[in-house]
Design an enzyme around this catalytic site. Structure first.
Site, PDB file in Angstrom:
ATOM      1  N   HIS A 140       0.940  -1.169  -0.031  1.00  0.00           N
ATOM      2  CA  HIS A 140       0.161   0.109   0.091  1.00  0.00           C
ATOM      3  C   HIS A 140       0.887   1.388   0.031  1.00  0.00           C
ATOM      4  O   HIS A 140       0.571   2.181  -0.670  1.00  0.00           O
ATOM      5  CB  HIS A 140      -0.980   0.164   1.224  1.00  0.00           C
ATOM      6  N   GLU A 141       1.885   1.452   0.839  1.00  0.00           N
ATOM      7  CA  GLU A 141       2.774   2.220   0.684  1.00  0.00           C
ATOM      8  C   GLU A 141       3.622   2.584  -0.145  1.00  0.00           C
ATOM      9  O   GLU A 141       3.874   3.921  -0.853  1.00  0.00           O
ATOM     10  CB  GLU A 141       3.945   2.483   2.350  1.00  0.00           C
ATOM     11  N   HIS A 144       1.636   4.249  -3.123  1.00  0.00           N
ATOM     12  CA  HIS A 144       1.731   5.890  -3.037  1.00  0.00           C
ATOM     13  C   HIS A 144       2.880   6.472  -3.545  1.00  0.00           C
ATOM     14  O   HIS A 144       2.555   7.503  -4.203  1.00  0.00           O
ATOM     15  CB  HIS A 144       1.580   6.174  -1.539  1.00  0.00           C
ATOM     16  N   GLU A 198      -5.781   7.093  -0.856  1.00  0.00           N
ATOM     17  CA  GLU A 198      -5.840   5.648  -0.231  1.00  0.00           C
ATOM     18  C   GLU A 198      -6.591   4.594  -0.983  1.00  0.00           C
ATOM     19  O   GLU A 198      -5.811   3.403  -0.681  1.00  0.00           O
ATOM     20  CB  GLU A 198      -6.299   5.836   1.288  1.00  0.00           C
TER      21      GLU A 198
END
Length: 269
Positions: A140-141, A144, A198
């Site tokens: 997920h990070e 980004h 997100e």
């Protein structure tokens, strides 16, 4: 008034060429057009400075990578995910990727522009995350960074400033890159991402983990664990502005189902 309108038209014309997509679509369809006014070089320089400062501070406090087993675990999981980033952008395979663990109870993790990852030990220990669940968070990070969400948010804020600047008939647009240098540092750690960012990171991150051989359904379990902690009182920092747990879990369930063929294919390799 006519002069102001002409100035605004000129500004909008200039911005038309700034809309692009920082990644390929992948299976999840991550090819939304983005406004990227701030240069990638400015964001990378800012992130590099912030990362060095963060690691130096942790080292001084004696909290940087103090558990070699946990550190190696996070780094190995990160490597498997990084190997899949070429699906979304080939240049990411050449980034100077780094992954470090800071020994704090903080329930958080992040990845700065250019591939600079930090995971806080509390996130893993307090939630008893298995490898696949760590992969869900780190993926997920990483997403980004791949989608350049920090750069996009900084660009939108800069656009607001430029708009006011143009209406006041100031002489020129100013040096956007120089102005963004201080702003960009905030976007690497301090400022929260939007809910749409997100969700986008959830989708890309889950695809990364599935392609890396981690069961995408484990991403759902991570947020179920987060939900329980949030319900008990303290909201984890990583959840501060994320989508609601209920909608997020439902969305991740659908994404996991969509990505299951990728996971099964990768598991056979």
């Amino acid at each position: 008034m006519r002069k102001i309108l002409l100035t605004l038209c000129a500004v909008l014309t200039l911005f038309t060429g700034c809309f692009t997509s920082s990644t390929g679509a992948g299976t999840v369809g991550a090819d939304r057009k983005q406004l990227l006014l701030i240069s990638a070089a400015v964001m990378d320089e800012s992130a590099a400075q912030a990362y060095v400062k963060t690691l130096s501070s942790a080292k001084t406090k004696g909290t940087l990578n103090i558990d070699p087993v946990l550190t190696k675990r996070v780094q190995n999981i990160s490597k498997r995910l990084i190997a899949q980033t070429g699906v979304f952008r080939q240049d990411a395979l050449k980034w100077n990727w780094q992954a470090n663990v800071i020994n704090e109870d903080t329930l958080n993790a992040w990845c700065m522009p250019g591939g600079r990852i930090v995971v806080y030990s509390g996130l893993i220990t307090k939630l008893s995350l298995n490898d696949a669940q760590i992969a869900a968070v780190v993926g997920h990070e990483i997403a980004h960074a791949l989608r350049e969400h920090s750069r996009e948010q900084a660009s939108h804020d800069q656009l607001k400033n430029i708009g006011i600047f143009a209406i006041s008939q100031a002489a020129g647009l100013g040096d956007v890159g120089a102005q963004a240098l201080n702003i960009a540092t905030q976007y690497t750690i301090t400022l929260p991402f939007s809910r749409s960012h997100e969700t986008e990171a959830d989708h890309i991150g889950t695809e990364l983990m599935a392609r890396a051989g981690y069961d995408p359904n484990e991403a759902v379990k991570v947020w179920e664990k987060m939900s329980k902690i949030g319900a008990s009182g303290g909201v984890p920092e990583i959840l501060s502005t994320h989508p609601s747990n209920e909608s997020r879990i439902k969305d991740l369930q659908e994404i996991a189902k969509k990505l299951e063929p990728l996971y099964l294919a990768s598991s056979k390799k």
